[in-house]
Design an enzyme around this catalytic site. Structure first.
Site, PDB file in Angstrom:
ATOM      1  N   ASP A 206     120.484  -5.408  16.869  1.00 35.66           N
ATOM      2  CA  ASP A 206     120.700  -4.499  18.032  1.00 35.66           C
ATOM      3  C   ASP A 206     119.358  -4.774  18.160  1.00 35.66           C
ATOM      4  O   ASP A 206     117.929  -4.076  17.649  1.00 35.66           O
ATOM      5  CB  ASP A 206     120.454  -2.680  17.494  1.00 35.66           C
ATOM      6  CG  ASP A 206     120.356  -2.235  17.472  1.00 35.66           C
ATOM      7  OD1 ASP A 206     119.871  -2.135  18.735  1.00 35.66           O
ATOM      8  OD2 ASP A 206     120.028  -0.788  16.974  1.00 35.66           O
ATOM      9  N   CYS A 370     118.806   9.606  15.667  1.00 39.16           N
ATOM     10  CA  CYS A 370     120.449   8.757  15.166  1.00 39.16           C
ATOM     11  C   CYS A 370     119.419   7.930  14.239  1.00 39.16           C
ATOM     12  O   CYS A 370     120.342   7.002  14.115  1.00 39.16           O
ATOM     13  CB  CYS A 370     120.115   8.509  16.131  1.00 39.16           C
ATOM     14  SG  CYS A 370     120.834   9.605  17.714  1.00 39.16           S
TER      15      CYS A 370
HETATM   16  N1  PLP Z   1     119.340   1.267  18.923  1.00 39.29           N
HETATM   17  C1  PLP Z   1     118.509   1.568  18.613  1.00 39.29           C
HETATM   18  C2  PLP Z   1     117.374   1.312  17.984  1.00 39.29           C
HETATM   19  C3  PLP Z   1     117.444   2.622  20.093  1.00 39.29           C
HETATM   20  O1  PLP Z   1     117.435   2.275  19.483  1.00 39.29           O
HETATM   21  C4  PLP Z   1     119.202   2.694  20.670  1.00 39.29           C
HETATM   22  C5  PLP Z   1     118.491   4.540  21.245  1.00 39.29           C
HETATM   23  O2  PLP Z   1     118.204   5.173  20.995  1.00 39.29           O
HETATM   24  C6  PLP Z   1     120.088   3.011  20.206  1.00 39.29           C
HETATM   25  C7  PLP Z   1     120.494   1.370  19.766  1.00 39.29           C
HETATM   26  C8  PLP Z   1     121.467   3.284  20.590  1.00 39.29           C
HETATM   27  O3  PLP Z   1     121.722   3.083  22.729  1.00 39.29           O
HETATM   28  P1  PLP Z   1     122.635   3.542  23.828  1.00 39.29           P
HETATM   29  O4  PLP Z   1     122.437   4.778  23.293  1.00 39.29           O
HETATM   30  O5  PLP Z   1     121.892   2.998  24.672  1.00 39.29           O
HETATM   31  O6  PLP Z   1     123.390   3.199  23.008  1.00 39.29           O
END
Ligand code: PLP
Length: 411
Positions: A206, A370
């Site tokens: 990620d 989150c």
């Molecule tokens: N992964 C990480 C580490 C994030 O900070 C975020 C968003 O805050 C995401 C995944 C999700 O990204 P998106 O909402 O653009 O799909």
């Protein structure tokens, strides 16, 4: 020293490229410190979007007319920009998706459904965003696979020895955040990938918070998949990227079915396109992809290494200043980290601090970001999280610290 760095990177000039930064909120100059949530856009990205809709709006891939060809060329040129930006071997390894979340779900629903069986193990870290937890949990529920979690130290660093203990011949997938959005920790992805590969596991990264801050080279990381979002790297929302190694993308089934991803369709049988088209069903976010290309041009022009160097100094400065505020507890003090400055005051809730900062024109995120398991690890339900980008300044950090001192004094 500070002057020297500012001169080198010339943040004042850079800020001129970002129209949104020049406004007042509650009569105070806006200080945008919510960059982990989303980033502001340079004029070149905004112009690219406008230009698309004003001059060559057209669907891609099917048109024989001039505007269709122009849109297709620009869309595919954006794919090549992404390829070079992250060091992929070929443009066909770059799939346009809506964002990191969609990219990870794509992997879970294609690779995962094809290869994961009951009793297989999927390893995650404590530092994952929900978007790198929930898709795997859903897959585990469907298949009977088991999730294992790598613990972290009190500084928020991965415990590599514990990770080594979790790896086994049952490990099928290791899914890791490149940079934690809750704490800012940079994970040793290259090393962790190498360890996973020794057991034949696939590695999914990620990269939502990696790509905006670090120079990323997927071939030297050797990860199998790498997902990120346009809006966190100064591009538009609604566009993101999933990188996958060519041979894996060829091997796994498509995800969504529809137009553009097929070679031929009858009511009896459909044959699929090769990657990346195989994974891009329907009309894509054309303008957003092209404008993501403009964001990449912008970042390349500044230089990712220059950005990382400037942000590193700014982060050190900010951490040191925050640490001096009485009653403030920093959460996430890894040696290798980006400018995510999570903290709490024991006696004022994060949301209250966020609201008081907002009244002074300072935008931060307050809550669990989150990343509830990360918060739980540190015994909190949430933090206040100022997060930096290359357009932030030392003066803005000073203002943040000053307001926090006042908040602390009057509560
Ligand atoms: N992964 C990480 C580490 C994030 O900070 C975020 C968003 O805050 C995401 C995944 C999700 O990204 P998106 O909402 O653009 O799909």
């Amino acid at each position: 020293m500070l002057l020297e760095l500012n001169d080198l990177f010339d943040v004042k000039t850079i800020r001129q490229d970002f129209p949104l930064l020049h406004q007042e909120v509650y009569g105070k100059p806006l200080i945008w410190l919510d960059n982990s949530s989303t980033t502001q856009k340079p004029q070149s990205v905004i112009d690219t979007l406008t230009q698309f809709y004003k001059q060559y709006n057209s669907n891609v891939h099917r048109a024989v007319h001039t505007l269709g060809i122009q849109a297709t060329d620009a869309y595919e040129a954006a794919r090549e920009k992404v390829q070079h930006f992250i060091g992929a071997n070929s443009a066909s390894e770059i799939i346009f998706v809506r964002g990191t979340t969609e990219g990870i779900n794509l992997v879970a629903q294609t690779y995962g459904r094809k290869y994961i069986r009951e009793g297989d193990e999927i390893i995650l870290s404590t530092l994952e965003h929900h978007s790198n937890i929930v898709p795997w949990q859903m897959l585990a529920q469907e298949t009977g696979a088991i999730l294992k979690v790598i613990p972290v130290s009190d500084r928020g660093e991965i415990l590599l020895e514990e990770y080594a203990q979790l790896l086994s011949s049952r490990t099928r997938i290791v899914a890791l955040v490149h940079v934690s959005n809750g704490l800012g920790t940079i994970l040793p992805i290259q090393e962790m990938t190498e360890m996973a590969h020794q057991y034949g596991a696939r590695v999914v990264i990620d990269g939502a918070q990696g790509v905006p801050h670090l120079s990323v080279d997927v071939q030297s990381l050797d990860c199998d998949f790498y997902a990120f979002s346009g809006h966190k790297m100064f591009g538009p929302s609604g566009i993101g990227v999933l990188y996958g190694k060519q041979e894996i993308l060829e091997d796994i089934p498509p995800w969504q079915g529809g137009g553009s991803m097929i070679r031929s369709v009858t009511f009896e049988k459909t044959t699929y396109e090769v990657p990346p088209a195989k994974f891009e069903a329907g009309t894509p976010s054309i303008a957003d992809a092209i404008a993501l290309g403009a964001a990449i041009d912008y970042l390349t022009n500044l230089g990712m290494n220059n950005i990382a160097q400037y942000e590193h100094k700014l982060t050190d400065y900010a951490m040191a200043q925050l640490a001096q505020i009485p009653g403030l507890r920093l959460i996430g003090t890894a040696k290798q980290k980006v400018g995510v400055l999570s903290f709490i005051f024991e006696d004022i809730s994060p949301v209250e601090v966020g609201q008081l900062l907002a009244l002074e024109g300072i935008a931060v995120r307050a809550g669990h970001h989150c990343a509830q398991p990360t918060m739980q690890r540190f015994g909190v339900t949430g933090t206040v999280r100022p997060s930096l980008a290359f357009y932030n300044t030392y003066e803005e950090i000073d203002s943040l610290v000053e307001v926090l001192r006042q908040i602390k004094l009057s509560n």
